[in-house]
Design a protein around this motif. Structure first.
Motif, PDB file in Angstrom:
ATOM      1  N   VAL A  91      -2.687   7.224   5.430  1.00 39.71           N
ATOM      2  CA  VAL A  91      -3.334   7.097   6.842  1.00 39.71           C
ATOM      3  C   VAL A  91      -3.170   5.615   7.419  1.00 39.71           C
ATOM      4  O   VAL A  91      -3.338   5.247   8.470  1.00 39.71           O
ATOM      5  CB  VAL A  91      -4.600   7.681   6.890  1.00 39.71           C
ATOM      6  N   ILE A  92      -4.005   4.641   6.364  1.00 38.94           N
ATOM      7  CA  ILE A  92      -4.346   3.203   6.566  1.00 38.94           C
ATOM      8  C   ILE A  92      -2.670   2.664   6.768  1.00 38.94           C
ATOM      9  O   ILE A  92      -2.467   1.798   7.785  1.00 38.94           O
ATOM     10  CB  ILE A  92      -4.683   2.601   5.375  1.00 38.94           C
ATOM     11  N   THR A  93      -1.581   3.046   6.081  1.00 38.97           N
ATOM     12  CA  THR A  93      -0.449   2.597   6.381  1.00 38.97           C
ATOM     13  C   THR A  93       0.262   2.778   7.830  1.00 38.97           C
ATOM     14  O   THR A  93       0.560   1.918   8.296  1.00 38.97           O
ATOM     15  CB  THR A  93       0.681   2.976   5.194  1.00 38.97           C
TER      16      THR A  93
ATOM     17  N   LYS B 190      -7.917  -1.863   5.077  1.00 35.08           N
ATOM     18  CA  LYS B 190      -9.013  -0.936   5.725  1.00 35.08           C
ATOM     19  C   LYS B 190      -9.691  -1.887   6.742  1.00 35.08           C
ATOM     20  O   LYS B 190     -10.369  -1.349   7.659  1.00 35.08           O
ATOM     21  CB  LYS B 190      -9.837  -0.356   4.701  1.00 35.08           C
TER      22      LYS B 190
ATOM     23  N   LEU C 125      -5.544  -2.983  -0.557  1.00 31.89           N
ATOM     24  CA  LEU C 125      -6.159  -1.990   0.297  1.00 31.89           C
ATOM     25  C   LEU C 125      -7.592  -2.480   1.072  1.00 31.89           C
ATOM     26  O   LEU C 125      -7.728  -1.687   2.292  1.00 31.89           O
ATOM     27  CB  LEU C 125      -6.081  -0.746  -0.798  1.00 31.89           C
TER      28      LEU C 125
ATOM     29  N   ILE D 219       0.794  -1.368   0.047  1.00 33.68           N
ATOM     30  CA  ILE D 219      -0.050  -0.073   0.043  1.00 33.68           C
ATOM     31  C   ILE D 219       0.956   1.269  -0.043  1.00 33.68           C
ATOM     32  O   ILE D 219       0.539   2.260  -0.839  1.00 33.68           O
ATOM     33  CB  ILE D 219      -1.015   0.090   1.354  1.00 33.68           C
TER      34      ILE D 219
ATOM     35  N   ARG E 124       0.143   5.090  -1.263  1.00 33.10           N
ATOM     36  CA  ARG E 124      -1.211   5.170  -1.948  1.00 33.10           C
ATOM     37  C   ARG E 124      -2.371   5.413  -0.965  1.00 33.10           C
ATOM     38  O   ARG E 124      -3.271   6.240  -1.389  1.00 33.10           O
ATOM     39  CB  ARG E 124      -1.491   3.692  -2.309  1.00 33.10           C
ATOM     40  N   ASP E 125      -2.091   4.986   0.488  1.00 30.06           N
ATOM     41  CA  ASP E 125      -3.037   5.552   1.513  1.00 30.06           C
ATOM     42  C   ASP E 125      -2.198   5.533   2.654  1.00 30.06           C
ATOM     43  O   ASP E 125      -2.092   4.454   3.515  1.00 30.06           O
ATOM     44  CB  ASP E 125      -4.092   4.376   1.771  1.00 30.06           C
TER      45      ASP E 125
END
Length: 292
Positions: free
Chosen positions: A147-149, A188, A184, A141, A144-145
């Motif tokens: 926050v999630i990472t 999440k 992803l 990831i 690409r994201d």
């Protein structure tokens, strides 16, 4: 470091931070590295290292050592080097799928459920697979994201035992197309379940929404109340994400069943439930920011 394809030409940089008075390492490669068993990707800030820190780049293990008169006593370095038995290393795709499905239902660190899904695997093997899965998701990831990472990094850092030495990646995960395809979405869900479980464990089942202001957003159904918000979190923690029948039939929750086991009202669709969970978690974040 030889011809290891996991090793980049400029993989990492170590320098002395004079302001902080310590040595630090930063990852420069998309392949990442491990420091004392903790994953580090190129999207992380520099982290401190001490004399005796174990650094893994690809399949290579390196010790960072300072002169013997350095401030850290090398005899105090306690690194646990795990033995890589076949039970831990070798996984079939069908086994991976069962464990990942359990993670996406019950959460990352729901070890009894994950071990049950694995079949005859040891708890050590299941934990290592789970740690490597999160590390792989972080790899894939990346920015690409962000926050999630960053949230995956926090989950992995908190869960992985300190002082456990790094180990090579699992070949089964490295070659699993489904992982890259759904990375992803899986990440999440893992973050969502971790946040729910953490909130319930921290505040208690019935008090999980204490101090949270009115939850905004559209209700999943006309009959939905704050009590249903609370019991949705309780039900997911007990029975897993998507197990609506088990949640409905749990007599300790307020969703209610008729004498023949059916629900008094129609259960909302998963899209509506997902939207409601996002609003609930937003309320939890606001509560935590206010009081912490």
């Amino acid at each position: 470091l030889g011809e290891d394809k996991k090793v980049s030409r400029r993989h990492a940089k170590i320098w002395y931070n004079r302001r902080a008075g310590r040595f630090e390492i930063i990852c420069l490669s998309k392949n990442g590295l491990y420091v004392d068993g903790h994953f580090l990707s190129r999207y992380y800030l520099p982290i401190p290292i001490d004399s005796g820190s174990l650094i893994q780049i690809g399949s290579h293990m390196l010790y960072f050592l300072l002169p013997l008169d350095s401030s850290r006593d090398l005899d105090s370095v306690d690194l646990k080097l795990p033995r890589m038995s076949p039970d831990i290393v070798n996984w079939e795709v069908a086994e991976l799928s069962r464990v990942v499905d359990s993670i996406l239902t019950f959460g990352f660190n729901s070890w009894p459920n994950l071990q049950k899904a694995s079949g005859v695997r040891s708890l050590q093997a299941v934990k290592r697979l789970s740690f490597k899965l999160l590390a792989s998701l972080i790899h894939i990831i990346g920015i690409r994201d962000a926050v999630i990472t960053s949230r995956l990094v926090k989950i992995l850092t908190d869960a992985q035992p300190k002082g456990t030495a790094a180990s090579p990646p699992l070949a089964a995960l490295e070659n699993w197309d489904e992982l890259r395809k759904h990375a992803l979405i899986w990440a999440k869900r893992i973050v969502l379940l971790h946040q729910i479980r953490t909130a319930v464990q921290t505040y208690g089942e019935t008090a999980v929404l204490d101090g949270v202001e009115e939850i905004k957003g559209q209700l999943p159904a006309k009959w939905w109340t704050r009590a249903h918000d609370v019991d949705l979190l309780r039900g997911i923690t007990r029975h897993g994400f998507g197990n609506a029948i088990a949640i409905i039939n749990d007599r300790d929750l307020c969703f209610g069943t008729t004498k023949d086991g059916g629900m008094n009202v129609r259960w909302p669709d998963m899209i509506a439930i997902g939207e409601r969970l996002r609003e609930i978690l937003r309320g939890l974040h606001q509560r935590n920011a206010k009081y912490n």
